[in-house]
Design a protein around this motif. Structure first.
Motif, PDB file in Angstrom:
ATOM      1  N   SER A  15     -26.583 -21.806  16.847  1.00  0.00           N
ATOM      2  CA  SER A  15     -25.466 -20.995  16.354  1.00  0.00           C
ATOM      3  C   SER A  15     -24.116 -21.513  16.813  1.00  0.00           C
ATOM      4  CB  SER A  15     -25.619 -19.542  16.790  1.00  0.00           C
ATOM      5  OG  SER A  15     -25.278 -19.384  18.151  1.00  0.00           O
ATOM      6  N   ALA A  16     -24.077 -22.106  17.987  1.00  0.00           N
ATOM      7  CA  ALA A  16     -22.814 -22.593  18.545  1.00  0.00           C
ATOM      8  C   ALA A  16     -22.175 -23.664  17.660  1.00  0.00           C
ATOM      9  CB  ALA A  16     -23.037 -23.133  19.950  1.00  0.00           C
ATOM     10  N   GLN A  17     -22.972 -24.300  16.805  1.00  0.00           N
ATOM     11  CA  GLN A  17     -22.438 -25.362  15.957  1.00  0.00           C
ATOM     12  C   GLN A  17     -22.117 -24.893  14.541  1.00  0.00           C
ATOM     13  OE1 GLN A  17     -24.636 -29.005  16.216  1.00  0.00           O
ATOM     14  NE2 GLN A  17     -24.565 -28.981  18.434  1.00  0.00           N
ATOM     15  N   LEU A  18     -22.464 -23.658  14.229  1.00  0.00           N
ATOM     16  CA  LEU A  18     -22.193 -23.134  12.889  1.00  0.00           C
ATOM     17  C   LEU A  18     -20.749 -22.668  12.777  1.00  0.00           C
ATOM     18  CD1 LEU A  18     -25.426 -20.979  12.452  1.00  0.00           C
ATOM     19  CD2 LEU A  18     -24.954 -23.217  11.431  1.00  0.00           C
ATOM     20  N   PRO A  19     -20.165 -22.774  11.591  1.00  0.00           N
ATOM     21  CA  PRO A  19     -18.825 -22.197  11.399  1.00  0.00           C
ATOM     22  C   PRO A  19     -18.850 -20.714  11.767  1.00  0.00           C
ATOM     23  CG  PRO A  19     -19.438 -23.562   9.517  1.00  0.00           C
ATOM     24  CD  PRO A  19     -20.660 -23.428  10.372  1.00  0.00           C
ATOM     25  N   LYS A  40     -14.859 -23.655   5.458  1.00  0.00           N
ATOM     26  CA  LYS A  40     -16.173 -24.248   5.731  1.00  0.00           C
ATOM     27  C   LYS A  40     -17.295 -23.439   5.101  1.00  0.00           C
ATOM     28  CE  LYS A  40     -14.896 -26.560  10.034  1.00  0.00           C
ATOM     29  NZ  LYS A  40     -15.094 -26.590  11.499  1.00  0.00           N
ATOM     30  N   THR A  41     -17.214 -22.120   5.182  1.00  0.00           N
ATOM     31  CA  THR A  41     -18.244 -21.266   4.598  1.00  0.00           C
ATOM     32  C   THR A  41     -18.253 -21.411   3.081  1.00  0.00           C
ATOM     33  OG1 THR A  41     -18.032 -19.720   6.442  1.00  0.00           O
ATOM     34  CG2 THR A  41     -19.116 -18.900   4.444  1.00  0.00           C
ATOM     35  N   ASN A  42     -17.086 -21.400   2.468  1.00  0.00           N
ATOM     36  CA  ASN A  42     -17.016 -21.614   1.018  1.00  0.00           C
ATOM     37  C   ASN A  42     -17.572 -22.978   0.637  1.00  0.00           C
ATOM     38  OD1 ASN A  42     -16.075 -19.221  -0.173  1.00  0.00           O
ATOM     39  ND2 ASN A  42     -13.998 -19.654   0.528  1.00  0.00           N
ATOM     40  N   GLY A  91     -21.759 -15.462  12.069  1.00  0.00           N
ATOM     41  CA  GLY A  91     -21.875 -14.017  11.895  1.00  0.00           C
ATOM     42  C   GLY A  91     -23.010 -13.652  10.945  1.00  0.00           C
ATOM     43  N   ILE A  92     -23.138 -14.396   9.857  1.00  0.00           N
ATOM     44  CA  ILE A  92     -24.246 -14.176   8.917  1.00  0.00           C
ATOM     45  C   ILE A  92     -25.572 -14.439   9.626  1.00  0.00           C
ATOM     46  CG2 ILE A  92     -25.345 -15.044   6.806  1.00  0.00           C
ATOM     47  CD1 ILE A  92     -22.412 -15.811   5.893  1.00  0.00           C
ATOM     48  N   TYR A  93     -25.617 -15.506  10.376  1.00  0.00           N
ATOM     49  CA  TYR A  93     -26.817 -15.921  11.109  1.00  0.00           C
ATOM     50  C   TYR A  93     -27.295 -14.823  12.061  1.00  0.00           C
ATOM     51  CZ  TYR A  93     -29.372 -19.090  14.402  1.00  0.00           C
ATOM     52  OH  TYR A  93     -30.282 -19.711  15.212  1.00  0.00           O
ATOM     53  N   PHE A  94     -26.387 -14.198  12.786  1.00  0.00           N
ATOM     54  CA  PHE A  94     -26.765 -13.193  13.773  1.00  0.00           C
ATOM     55  C   PHE A  94     -26.859 -11.765  13.221  1.00  0.00           C
ATOM     56  CE2 PHE A  94     -25.387 -16.219  17.205  1.00  0.00           C
ATOM     57  CZ  PHE A  94     -26.639 -16.327  17.786  1.00  0.00           C
ATOM     58  N   GLU A  95     -26.478 -11.560  11.975  1.00  0.00           N
ATOM     59  CA  GLU A  95     -26.544 -10.224  11.381  1.00  0.00           C
ATOM     60  C   GLU A  95     -27.968  -9.664  11.498  1.00  0.00           C
ATOM     61  OE1 GLU A  95     -25.721  -8.166   7.029  1.00  0.00           O
ATOM     62  OE2 GLU A  95     -25.906 -10.332   7.191  1.00  0.00           O
ATOM     63  N   GLY A 134     -29.172 -16.780  -0.531  1.00  0.00           N
ATOM     64  CA  GLY A 134     -30.008 -17.910  -0.119  1.00  0.00           C
ATOM     65  C   GLY A 134     -29.666 -18.378   1.282  1.00  0.00           C
ATOM     66  N   LEU A 135     -28.380 -18.506   1.553  1.00  0.00           N
ATOM     67  CA  LEU A 135     -27.929 -18.907   2.893  1.00  0.00           C
ATOM     68  C   LEU A 135     -28.445 -17.926   3.935  1.00  0.00           C
ATOM     69  CD1 LEU A 135     -26.109 -20.676   4.759  1.00  0.00           C
ATOM     70  CD2 LEU A 135     -24.239 -19.103   4.181  1.00  0.00           C
ATOM     71  N   ARG A 136     -28.274 -16.666   3.674  1.00  0.00           N
ATOM     72  CA  ARG A 136     -28.683 -15.620   4.613  1.00  0.00           C
ATOM     73  C   ARG A 136     -30.198 -15.627   4.833  1.00  0.00           C
ATOM     74  NH1 ARG A 136     -30.211 -10.240   4.806  1.00  0.00           N
ATOM     75  NH2 ARG A 136     -29.138  -9.003   6.384  1.00  0.00           N
ATOM     76  N   ALA A 137     -30.978 -15.693   3.765  1.00  0.00           N
ATOM     77  CA  ALA A 137     -32.437 -15.653   3.875  1.00  0.00           C
ATOM     78  C   ALA A 137     -32.977 -16.830   4.677  1.00  0.00           C
ATOM     79  CB  ALA A 137     -33.071 -15.616   2.486  1.00  0.00           C
ATOM     80  N   VAL A 138     -32.468 -18.018   4.416  1.00  0.00           N
ATOM     81  CA  VAL A 138     -32.957 -19.210   5.118  1.00  0.00           C
ATOM     82  C   VAL A 138     -32.526 -19.175   6.587  1.00  0.00           C
ATOM     83  CG1 VAL A 138     -32.830 -21.734   5.256  1.00  0.00           C
ATOM     84  CG2 VAL A 138     -33.109 -20.604   3.032  1.00  0.00           C
ATOM     85  N   LEU A 139     -31.265 -18.837   6.837  1.00  0.00           N
ATOM     86  CA  LEU A 139     -30.801 -18.784   8.227  1.00  0.00           C
ATOM     87  C   LEU A 139     -31.562 -17.736   9.036  1.00  0.00           C
ATOM     88  CD1 LEU A 139     -26.923 -19.184   7.972  1.00  0.00           C
ATOM     89  CD2 LEU A 139     -28.588 -20.870   8.765  1.00  0.00           C
ATOM     90  N   HIS A 140     -31.825 -16.586   8.462  1.00  0.00           N
ATOM     91  CA  HIS A 140     -32.546 -15.536   9.189  1.00  0.00           C
ATOM     92  C   HIS A 140     -33.987 -15.938   9.478  1.00  0.00           C
ATOM     93  CE1 HIS A 140     -29.710 -11.913   8.331  1.00  0.00           C
ATOM     94  NE2 HIS A 140     -29.089 -12.952   8.855  1.00  0.00           N
ATOM     95  N   ALA A 141     -34.649 -16.568   8.527  1.00  0.00           N
ATOM     96  CA  ALA A 141     -36.024 -17.015   8.759  1.00  0.00           C
ATOM     97  C   ALA A 141     -36.061 -18.057   9.870  1.00  0.00           C
ATOM     98  CB  ALA A 141     -36.622 -17.573   7.471  1.00  0.00           C
TER      99      ALA A 141
END
Length: 142
Positions: free
Chosen positions: A61-65, A15-17, A70-74, A40-47
């Motif tokens: 977050s509960a709906q993310l792969p 799913k992440t790939n 993990g990237i989202y909460f880093e 890009g994924l990391r920057a947008v999710l963190h913002a």
């Protein structure tokens, strides 16, 4: 084919790939530019995460792969959210965290990343996220 031998890990990798490949496809990037799609994924999710309340961030977050979660909460500090951001602040945050130039700028990047991630989020949850944001930010979150 199993990459790890654990179905849960294989599924989240797939799913992440898929999300990263969708970002790359929208820009015509080869797989060798995976670091850009990841950034890009990391920057947008963190913002987005930092603009949401703790409760809404957790619900999204509960709906993310699993791996994307993990990237989202880093590096997240729930004691410092929600950060007050409007549209321009949100885009500036992404620009600050994304070290590459891309066609269409960070507004297009935000749209591209959100579209790739949205496949994993229910319509109801996405409407909850949008309802919790200032009206001018909703325009950058389709």
């Amino acid at each position: 084919m199993s990459f790890t031998g654990y179905p849960t890990f294989d599924t989240t990798l797939q799913k992440t790939n898929g999300i990263l490949k969708q970002i790359e496809a929208s820009y015509g990037w080869p797989k060798e530019r995976r670091n850009q799609s990841y950034a890009g994924l990391r920057a947008v999710l963190h913002a987005l995460r930092d603009r949401l309340t703790v409760e809404e961030a957790a619900q999204l977050s509960a709906q993310l792969p699993l791996l994307v979660r993990g990237i989202y909460f880093e590096d997240w500090d729930p004691s410092k959210v929600p950060m007050k951001m409007h549209r321009n602040d949100f885009l500036e945050r992404i620009r600050k965290d994304f070290p590459y130039e891309v066609p269409g700028g960070v507004e297009r990047l935000s749209d591209t990343v959100i579209q790739a991630v949205r496949r994993h989020i229910t319509e109801g949850e996405w409407e909850d996220v949008r309802a919790s944001l200032p009206k001018d930010m909703v325009t950058v979150l389709p």
